[in-house]
Design a protein around this motif. Structure first.
Motif: not given
Length: 250
Positions: A65-76
């Motif tokens: 599943v996705m974590g916030n640091h994973d999401q931060a790679i493509f989201t500000d």
């Protein structure tokens, strides 16, 4: 034969810790793996870590599943992260190829399987990245999970919450290596600790093993070469504080 599920959270680009945990999981008879988000961030081997986990997912042996640091790679997330974390995020983005980036983008926020729910932060508004770190947040997580067992990461400090006879959730601090009975007549929320950046004063990597048939769980602490992992952080030009944290685990 019982299925043993390995639960790995907050790997944070720490290849030495991940490899040590995967080796221990194999020794313990883990046949299935769940990666509970934050595969990247903070440390120096994001590409290798993503490749390891992507290969396990592709083989059918693992889900993630996705974590916030994973999401931060493509989201500000620059306003949501401290300067060191955001510096590592920007550096990490430059290390990943298109296939690795796509793998992170395709990760779901939450997964359910049988009586279990898997999510990086809380099952209560998972997109908000809430921490599960007390009885109230654990109750909210369990209520919105709707499952008997909910497994989360994000907190970096292993803990277990169990449902009392009056329906409240209470915190229990597990001892490494000890099997904890988790009978299905109660609800449970397990924070599985961090593989790649522990914050409970113990630098050893942490993961958990759950046996759904036998209904018990154990938290594992695994020694690894955190001095090498820290030196890689420094050589990459990442903030010294991130290297120091691997050794102090604060």
């Amino acid at each position: 034969m019982s299925e043993r599920i390995g639960l790995f959270a907050d790997i944070h680009s720490n290849l030495e810790a991940l490899d040590a945990c995967l080796e221990r999981a194999g020794e313990l008879g883990v046949s299935r793996m769940v990666f509970l988000g934050d595969l990247v961030g903070y440390n120096a081997d994001p590409a290798a870590v993503v490749d390891r986990i992507a290969a396990l997912v592709a083989s059918g042996r693992a889900v993630a599943v996705m974590g916030n640091h994973d999401q931060a790679i493509f989201t500000d997330h620059s306003r949501l992260m401290n300067p060191a974390a955001w510096t590592a995020t920007e550096w990490t983005r430059a290390q990943l190829n298109a296939q690795q980036l796509d793998f992170l983008k395709q990760l779901p926020l939450i997964l359910k399987d049988g009586d279990a729910c898997y999510v990086h932060a809380s099952a209560y508004q998972p997109e908000s990245w809430r921490y599960v770190n007390n009885d109230v947040s654990a109750w909210q997580c369990a209520e919105h999970s709707g499952e008997i067992y909910t497994f989360v990461g994000h907190e970096h400090d292993p803990m277990l919450f169990y449902q009392t006879e009056i329906g409240k959730l209470r915190r229990f601090k597990p001892h490494a290596g000890k099997e904890v009975p988790m009978p299905s007549h109660r609800r449970w929320v397990a924070v599985v600790g961090s593989v790649g950046q522990p914050r409970d004063g113990l630098p050893e990597a942490c993961f958990a093993v759950f046996d759904p048939r036998e209904q018990h769980m154990s938290f594992q602490r695994v020694p690894y070469d955190y001095y090498t992992a820290a030196e890689k952080v420094r050589r990459a030009g990442l903030p010294d504080s991130l290297a120091d944290r691997l050794i102090t685990a604060d």
